[in-house]
Design a protein around this motif. Structure first.
Motif, short mmCIF file in Angstrom:
data_model
loop_
_atom_site.label_atom_id
_atom_site.label_comp_id
_atom_site.label_asym_id
_atom_site.label_seq_id
_atom_site.Cartn_x
_atom_site.Cartn_y
_atom_site.Cartn_z
N THR A 12 0.83 -1.20 0.00
CA THR A 12 0.00 0.00 0.00
C THR A 12 0.87 1.26 0.00
O THR A 12 0.63 2.20 -0.76
N ILE A 13 1.90 1.28 0.83
CA ILE A 13 2.82 2.42 0.90
C ILE A 13 3.53 2.60 -0.44
O ILE A 13 3.67 3.71 -0.94
N GLY A 19 2.08 6.56 -6.87
CA GLY A 19 0.99 7.45 -7.27
C GLY A 19 1.36 8.92 -7.08
O GLY A 19 1.08 9.76 -7.94
N ILE A 20 2.01 9.24 -5.97
CA ILE A 20 2.43 10.62 -5.71
C ILE A 20 3.45 11.07 -6.75
O ILE A 20 3.35 12.17 -7.30
N THR A 22 3.91 9.87 -9.78
CA THR A 22 3.24 9.97 -11.06
C THR A 22 2.45 11.27 -11.15
O THR A 22 2.51 11.99 -12.15
N LEU A 23 1.72 11.59 -10.10
CA LEU A 23 0.93 12.81 -10.06
C LEU A 23 1.83 14.05 -10.11
O LEU A 23 1.59 14.98 -10.88
N ASP A 24 2.89 14.05 -9.31
CA ASP A 24 3.76 15.23 -9.17
C ASP A 24 4.65 15.47 -10.38
O ASP A 24 4.88 16.61 -10.75
N TYR A 25 5.17 14.45 -10.99
CA TYR A 25 6.14 14.63 -12.07
C TYR A 25 5.61 14.40 -13.48
O TYR A 25 6.27 14.75 -14.44
N ILE A 26 4.40 13.83 -13.61
CA ILE A 26 3.87 13.56 -14.94
C ILE A 26 2.54 14.29 -15.17
O ILE A 26 2.42 15.10 -16.08
#
Length: 165
Positions: A12-13, A19-20, A22-26
């Motif tokens: 989960t971690i 996910g973070i 992917t969200l932040d850099y893409i």
């Protein structure tokens, strides 16, 4: 059972971290348009027409403000930009150019009987300058009220002319 809970917690971690990133850099840079930034050049001293062409080439919009005539600046040249020069801004943003105004004939207003402060403000608004302020006692006028000014009201003077109060 504890081993399985630890295993699920680590997975989960790991999924959250992926996910973070992917969200932040893409995703966010794509959404915000990170690659659409330009640096605003120093346009002070350029003629208005040339500055507008240059900003148009950078895909920036322009808005113009004409400042009152000032002997320090050559008319029709950029004296200030907003945002400031060398700022990183998005393409398509409006850049405000403050342009030096040209000399014009100005009608000297009637300043007699106004407060000194209001007279100074009016003079500056018209693109004129305060030359000398002389204080004298005059029983017909209260303190800090203009009792005399030169040139007199109704005379035509050029922009930047000096007014004595």
């Amino acid at each position: 059972m504890l081993k399985e809970a630890l295993k699920y917690s680590l997975v989960t971690i790991l999924v959250i971290i992926i996910g973070i990133f992917t969200l932040d850099y893409i995703l966010l840079p794509y959404y915000v348009g990170l690659k659409q930034d330009v640096y605003l050049p120093d346009l002070r001293g350029e003629y208005e027409h040339n500055a507008k062409i240059f900003l148009d080439d950078l895909d920036l919009q322009t808005e113009t403000i004409v400042a009152p005539f000032n002997k320090k600046y050559e008319p029709f040249k950029v004296i200030k930009t907003f945002p400031r020069q060398f700022s990183k801004i998005k393409k398509g943003r409006i850049v405000t150019l403050t342009i030096a105004g040209r000399a014009e004939d100005v009608l000297v207003p009637a300043l007699k009987g106004t407060t000194l402060r209001n007279a100074e403000i009016k003079i500056l608004e018209l693109g004129l300058e305060v030359d000398t302020i002389m204080y004298e006692y005059n029983e017909d006028f209260k303190e800090n009220i203009v009792s005399f000014h030169y040139p007199e009201a109704g005379r035509m003077v050029g922009s930047g002319a000096k007014i004595k109060l």
